[in-house]
Write a protein that holds these residues in place. Structure first.
Motif, PDB file in Angstrom:
ATOM      1  N   ARG A   6       0.739  -1.270   0.052  1.00 61.55           N
ATOM      2  CA  ARG A   6       0.063   0.069   0.042  1.00 61.55           C
ATOM      3  C   ARG A   6       1.034   1.219  -0.068  1.00 61.55           C
ATOM      4  O   ARG A   6       1.930   1.245   0.728  1.00 61.55           O
ATOM      5  CB  ARG A   6      -0.847  -0.107   1.048  1.00 61.55           C
ATOM      6  CG  ARG A   6      -2.283  -1.004   1.159  1.00 61.55           C
ATOM      7  CD  ARG A   6      -2.561  -1.190   2.469  1.00 61.55           C
ATOM      8  NE  ARG A   6      -3.275  -0.153   3.194  1.00 61.55           N
ATOM      9  CZ  ARG A   6      -4.419   0.296   3.093  1.00 61.55           C
ATOM     10  NH1 ARG A   6      -5.448  -0.305   2.193  1.00 61.55           N
ATOM     11  NH2 ARG A   6      -4.822   1.397   3.620  1.00 61.55           N
ATOM     12  N   SER A   8       1.628   4.883   1.170  1.00 55.83           N
ATOM     13  CA  SER A   8       1.540   5.622   2.205  1.00 55.83           C
ATOM     14  C   SER A   8       1.598   7.182   2.203  1.00 55.83           C
ATOM     15  O   SER A   8       2.309   7.846   1.346  1.00 55.83           O
ATOM     16  CB  SER A   8       2.896   5.284   3.352  1.00 55.83           C
ATOM     17  OG  SER A   8       3.712   5.518   2.695  1.00 55.83           O
ATOM     18  N   PHE A  31      -4.637   4.680   0.504  1.00 50.86           N
ATOM     19  CA  PHE A  31      -3.386   4.940   1.299  1.00 50.86           C
ATOM     20  C   PHE A  31      -3.481   4.479   2.661  1.00 50.86           C
ATOM     21  O   PHE A  31      -4.448   4.584   3.124  1.00 50.86           O
ATOM     22  CB  PHE A  31      -3.175   6.552   0.812  1.00 50.86           C
ATOM     23  CG  PHE A  31      -2.790   6.836  -0.271  1.00 50.86           C
ATOM     24  CD1 PHE A  31      -1.544   7.082  -0.640  1.00 50.86           C
ATOM     25  CD2 PHE A  31      -3.856   7.286  -1.305  1.00 50.86           C
ATOM     26  CE1 PHE A  31      -1.137   7.496  -1.865  1.00 50.86           C
ATOM     27  CE2 PHE A  31      -3.390   7.274  -2.449  1.00 50.86           C
ATOM     28  CZ  PHE A  31      -1.965   7.645  -2.871  1.00 50.86           C
ATOM     29  N   ASP A  32      -2.268   4.159   3.221  1.00 52.72           N
ATOM     30  CA  ASP A  32      -1.976   4.322   4.639  1.00 52.72           C
ATOM     31  C   ASP A  32      -1.566   5.663   4.834  1.00 52.72           C
ATOM     32  O   ASP A  32      -0.761   6.166   4.285  1.00 52.72           O
ATOM     33  CB  ASP A  32      -0.710   3.433   5.013  1.00 52.72           C
ATOM     34  CG  ASP A  32      -0.993   1.649   4.952  1.00 52.72           C
ATOM     35  OD1 ASP A  32      -2.386   1.463   5.459  1.00 52.72           O
ATOM     36  OD2 ASP A  32      -0.283   1.131   4.716  1.00 52.72           O
ATOM     37  N   VAL A  33      -2.368   6.272   5.883  1.00 54.51           N
ATOM     38  CA  VAL A  33      -2.058   7.773   6.211  1.00 54.51           C
ATOM     39  C   VAL A  33      -1.640   8.085   7.601  1.00 54.51           C
ATOM     40  O   VAL A  33      -2.395   7.293   8.672  1.00 54.51           O
ATOM     41  CB  VAL A  33      -3.619   8.467   5.820  1.00 54.51           C
ATOM     42  CG1 VAL A  33      -3.306   9.766   6.000  1.00 54.51           C
ATOM     43  CG2 VAL A  33      -4.138   8.186   4.643  1.00 54.51           C
ATOM     44  N   ARG A  34      -0.853   8.901   7.720  1.00 54.48           N
ATOM     45  CA  ARG A  34      -0.205   9.415   9.081  1.00 54.48           C
ATOM     46  C   ARG A  34      -0.499  10.908   8.842  1.00 54.48           C
ATOM     47  O   ARG A  34      -0.624  11.654   7.936  1.00 54.48           O
ATOM     48  CB  ARG A  34       1.012   9.022   9.444  1.00 54.48           C
ATOM     49  CG  ARG A  34       1.258   7.666   9.556  1.00 54.48           C
ATOM     50  CD  ARG A  34       2.619   7.348  10.242  1.00 54.48           C
ATOM     51  NE  ARG A  34       2.665   5.897  10.572  1.00 54.48           N
ATOM     52  CZ  ARG A  34       3.651   5.433  11.511  1.00 54.48           C
ATOM     53  NH1 ARG A  34       4.497   6.119  12.167  1.00 54.48           N
ATOM     54  NH2 ARG A  34       3.827   4.164  11.485  1.00 54.48           N
ATOM     55  N   ALA A  49       8.362   6.663   9.062  1.00 53.69           N
ATOM     56  CA  ALA A  49       7.429   5.957   8.192  1.00 53.69           C
ATOM     57  C   ALA A  49       7.961   5.922   6.727  1.00 53.69           C
ATOM     58  O   ALA A  49       7.195   5.048   6.041  1.00 53.69           O
ATOM     59  CB  ALA A  49       5.888   6.689   8.402  1.00 53.69           C
ATOM     60  N   PRO A  51       7.109   7.937   4.193  1.00 50.98           N
ATOM     61  CA  PRO A  51       6.004   8.149   3.237  1.00 50.98           C
ATOM     62  C   PRO A  51       6.241   8.504   1.604  1.00 50.98           C
ATOM     63  O   PRO A  51       7.316   8.636   1.565  1.00 50.98           O
ATOM     64  CB  PRO A  51       4.946   9.444   3.932  1.00 50.98           C
ATOM     65  CG  PRO A  51       6.081  10.083   4.284  1.00 50.98           C
ATOM     66  CD  PRO A  51       7.110   9.200   4.749  1.00 50.98           C
ATOM     67  N   ASP A  52       5.312   7.721   1.121  1.00 49.45           N
ATOM     68  CA  ASP A  52       5.492   8.059  -0.530  1.00 49.45           C
ATOM     69  C   ASP A  52       5.308   9.246  -0.822  1.00 49.45           C
ATOM     70  O   ASP A  52       5.746   9.772  -1.814  1.00 49.45           O
ATOM     71  CB  ASP A  52       4.628   6.987  -1.184  1.00 49.45           C
ATOM     72  CG  ASP A  52       4.960   5.528  -1.044  1.00 49.45           C
ATOM     73  OD1 ASP A  52       6.052   5.194  -1.649  1.00 49.45           O
ATOM     74  OD2 ASP A  52       4.163   4.794  -0.424  1.00 49.45           O
TER      75      ASP A  52
END
Length: 240
Positions: A6, A8, A31-34, A49, A51-52
């Motif tokens: 997935r 991010s 998306f995995d979201v922070r 993390a 992220p992308d």
């Protein structure tokens, strides 16, 4: 069957309602979201993390989005989409000059924001930022212009273009982040690095070499295809 990892995202904004909306749309899109509400937290999460993509508000309290982006670019190759409520062009261009890949002005449609992010993720990330594990960078293509970093060769159509070291490194720097505006001082710092006779602040030297580069590429400064002038700021590459 191997599952595709997935993507991010990290959403950085101090408006909780906006963060919830963007987080929800990205999560529904897979998306995995922070999230983070300030720059220091955002940088810590980005290191942890990886992220992308980072959706980053320009007007954060304390450390603003420009400084967050500047620090992010010292360790991450993620895509950065800047959010801004300020329509002033200089603010937008300065944001892009520190390494943002795109920007969206508030208010915006969350669906359109997700579409912009998907477009960003289709762009090749070749050089700049933290190094890739896979080794040599890929070729960069801008219409008829092809830049081959491993071979240090530049072609326009079928013609090999002979560039000086300085001209090549200017072109390579500009093409490393397509559509990002580089100031003249940034180009001096990246290309000359105090080793080839450039005095600090000698920004006119950049203009001279950009002129030589354009002539060799057959790029008309009045209607450029490859190297674009951003008045009052610097230069960037045209759309790939």
């Amino acid at each position: 069957m191997v599952e595709t990892p997935r993507l991010s995202a990290l959403v950085v904004d101090d408006e909780p309602s906006l963060v919830r909306v963007v987080e929800g749309f990205l999560a529904r899109d897979g998306f995995d979201v922070r999230t983070a509400a300030d720059g220091e937290t955002a940088l810590a999460l980005a290191r942890e993390a990886e992220p992308d993509v980072v959706v980053l508000d320009l007007g954060l309290p304390g450390m603003d989005g420009i400084e967050v982006c500047r620090q992010l670019r010292t360790f991450s190759r993620c895509y950065v989409l800047m959010l801004t409520a300020r329509a002033d062009e200089v603010d937008l261009l300065v944001g892009l000059a520190v390494g943002a890949d795109d920007y969206v002005t508030k208010p915006f449609s969350p669906r359109a924001l997700v579409a912009r992010i998907r477009t960003l993720l289709r762009r090749p990330r070749t050089t700049g930022g933290a190094p890739e594990d896979s080794g040599e960078p890929a070729k960069q293509v801008f219409g008829d212009l092809v830049i081959d970093p491993p071979a240090r060769e530049v072609h326009v159509g079928s013609s090999l273009i002979g560039l000086t070291r300085t001209e090549y490194e200017l072109l390579e720097t500009l093409s490393s982040r397509p559509r990002v505006v580089f100031t003249r001082q940034q180009l001096l710092d990246n290309v000359w690095d105090g080793t080839t006779g450039a005095a600090p602040g000698d920004e006119h030297l950049v203009d001279i070499h950009i002129g030589h580069l354009r002539r060799k590429l057959g790029d008309d400064s009045r209607s450029p295809r490859y190297v674009l002038t951003v008045r009052g700021v610097g230069y960037r590459m045209g759309p790939g």
